[in-house]
Design an enzyme around this catalytic site. Structure first.
Site, PDB file in Angstrom:
ATOM      1  N   ASN A 106     100.788  69.639  50.875  1.00 38.03           N
ATOM      2  CA  ASN A 106     101.405  68.543  51.617  1.00 38.03           C
ATOM      3  C   ASN A 106     101.020  68.586  53.087  1.00 38.03           C
ATOM      4  OD1 ASN A 106     103.993  69.276  49.447  1.00 38.03           O
ATOM      5  ND2 ASN A 106     103.005  67.285  49.435  1.00 38.03           N
ATOM      6  N   ASP A 159     112.234  73.044  51.985  1.00 38.89           N
ATOM      7  CA  ASP A 159     112.035  71.983  52.984  1.00 38.89           C
ATOM      8  C   ASP A 159     113.238  71.045  52.968  1.00 38.89           C
ATOM      9  OD1 ASP A 159     110.658  70.723  55.046  1.00 38.89           O
ATOM     10  OD2 ASP A 159     109.508  69.439  53.718  1.00 38.89           O
ATOM     11  N   HIS A 208     107.069  63.629  60.732  1.00 39.44           N
ATOM     12  CA  HIS A 208     107.253  64.080  62.108  1.00 39.44           C
ATOM     13  C   HIS A 208     106.857  62.971  63.081  1.00 39.44           C
ATOM     14  CE1 HIS A 208     107.555  68.576  61.262  1.00 39.44           C
ATOM     15  NE2 HIS A 208     107.376  68.020  60.080  1.00 39.44           N
ATOM     16  N   ASP A 247     109.648  70.262  43.602  1.00 40.96           N
ATOM     17  CA  ASP A 247     110.701  69.289  43.299  1.00 40.96           C
ATOM     18  C   ASP A 247     110.203  68.126  42.439  1.00 40.96           C
ATOM     19  OD1 ASP A 247     109.141  67.940  45.131  1.00 40.96           O
ATOM     20  OD2 ASP A 247     110.784  67.390  46.471  1.00 40.96           O
ATOM     21  N   HIS A 294     100.418  70.886  58.546  1.00 36.03           N
ATOM     22  CA  HIS A 294     100.200  69.566  59.131  1.00 36.03           C
ATOM     23  C   HIS A 294      98.862  69.574  59.861  1.00 36.03           C
ATOM     24  CE1 HIS A 294     104.178  67.706  58.342  1.00 36.03           C
ATOM     25  NE2 HIS A 294     104.545  68.958  58.280  1.00 36.03           N
TER      26      HIS A 294
END
Length: 383
Positions: A218, A274, A140, A247, A194
């Site tokens: 994450n 995502d 981001h 993944d 985040h």
């Protein structure tokens, strides 16, 4: 007289467990029942020739697909294109997701989601930002990150009933407990993400009504023995939910297995993709906020990288995520399928409407092969 449909010839997964030697009855786009044996005369049979019939997958974090990023085109047309791209991989309901962007783009996305409400496959909007912690920015853009203010709260509360389900990801240091309580009381689903917050800070937000955490592990404070962080707070709380990206790039399979084993319920860990623009596209690169993101095809699943090597979302679809849990994390198929169906539906408080093959629920369906690849999907309005 309305004609009922009977789906026959496949194992039926109802969102929780398998039914063998049974058929699914659907009428007017709604589930009637799962019944043993063969259907009676007078019902239109839909023969499936083996495999698994499951509720359609639900994905609460989809940034793009079919070559489109929502940030580049925050419109109902783009949302429909994203939903169509992911339907090919078994996803019959999703939240188009806006990555941190300007106030103008965010406003356009909220308006577009209101206009797109009710379109096939679109059940709301996920705003992943702009109220994120720059210390955990990931892919981001920091320049757009800012604290949540009163105008934002009012805008989100006003938009929530128009878009269906509005999910807002924010960091603990960019909002107050009071603001989170206001949003949650008004029906906005708040997720912490985040964020570099402590476990105590996370608990305060969960106590105020935050529903869960965005892409567990994450872009968040990790678990350690003296400071459990956001990861520890989520795993320890029975009322906290969390999406997870399966993944093989974002999280080691062993860490996923540990989290699944450790999670206190009934809040669960569910699958999210995502996904970025390349899912359902032949392209190998795209632009995000003026930066080129490229596909690296190494590993179990390709990864998407910024020029500095930062992971930038995923290049995985929901069916592949289910297969990853079965093949790499070694969990039973019914457990993996539940995390793509009933669990995200319950997180969104849609468990009576979607994610299960129960009487009265929408007949959004996916037919899978025994290898968990998608053969066909149906939306309730088509039946």
């Amino acid at each position: 007289m309305t004609l009922s449909h009977a789906f026959c010839g496949a194992r039926i997964f109802d969102g929780q467990r398998f039914h063998d030697n049974a058929h699914l009855v659907v009428r007017d786009g709604r589930i009637i029942a799962i019944r043993d044996g063969s259907p009676p005369a007078g019902i239109r049979r839909i023969e499936l020739d083996g495999g698994i019939l499951s509720p359609g997958f639900i994905d609460v974090q989809v940034n793009g697909g079919g070559g489109v990023m929502l940030n580049d085109a925050p419109s109902p047309i783009a949302m429909a294109r994203i939903a169509a791209a992911h339907r090919a991989f078994g996803t019959t309901a999703l939240l188009p997701t806006l990555i941190t962007d300007s106030a103008d783009v965010t406003a356009k996305a909220l308006a577009a989601a209101g206009q797109a409400a009710g379109q096939p496959g679109i059940i709301g909007l996920h705003l992943e930002g702009p109220h994120l912690d720059p210390a955990r920015k990931g892919a981001h853009l920091e320049k757009f990150m800012r604290p949540l203010d009163g105008a934002d709260v009012a805008a989100y509360i006003a938009a929530a009933p128009k878009v269906g389900r509005l999910l807002v990801t924010l960091a603990a240091n960019q909002a107050t407990v009071s603001q989170v309580r206001q949003l949650a009381d008004a029906g906005v689903i708040v997720s912490i993400g985040h964020s570099d917050c402590s476990a105590d800070e996370a608990d305060a937000f969960f106590d105020a009504g935050a529903r869960g955490a965005t892409h567990l592990f994450n872009a968040m404070s990790g678990l350690s023995h003296r400071e459990p962080g956001l990861v520890g707070a989520v795993l320890a709380r029975s009322d906290a939910w969390a999406g997870i990206i399966a993944d093989g790039q974002h999280i080691d399979p062993r860490a996923i297995a540990i989290a699944l084993a450790a999670k206190s319920g009934p809040g669960r860990i569910f699958l999210v993709t995502d996904a970025m623009a390349l899912v359902g596209s032949d392209a190998d690169r795209f632009d995000l906020n003026g930066r080129t993101i490229t596909r690296d095809a190494s590993g179990y699943c390709p990864r998407l990288l910024l020029p500095d090597g930062t992971l930038a979302g995923s290049d995985i679809d929901m069916a592949s995520s289910v297969r990853f849990l079965v093949e790499k994390v070694r969990i039973p198929p019914e457990d993996a399928l539940r995390r793509a169906t009933a669990d995200p539906a319950d997180f969104l408080r849609l468990g009576n409407e979607r994610g299960r093959l129960a009487a009265g629920a929408r007949a959004d369906l996916v037919h899978l092969g025994d290898d968990l690849t998608v053969r066909r999907t149906w939306l309730g309005e088509e039946l």
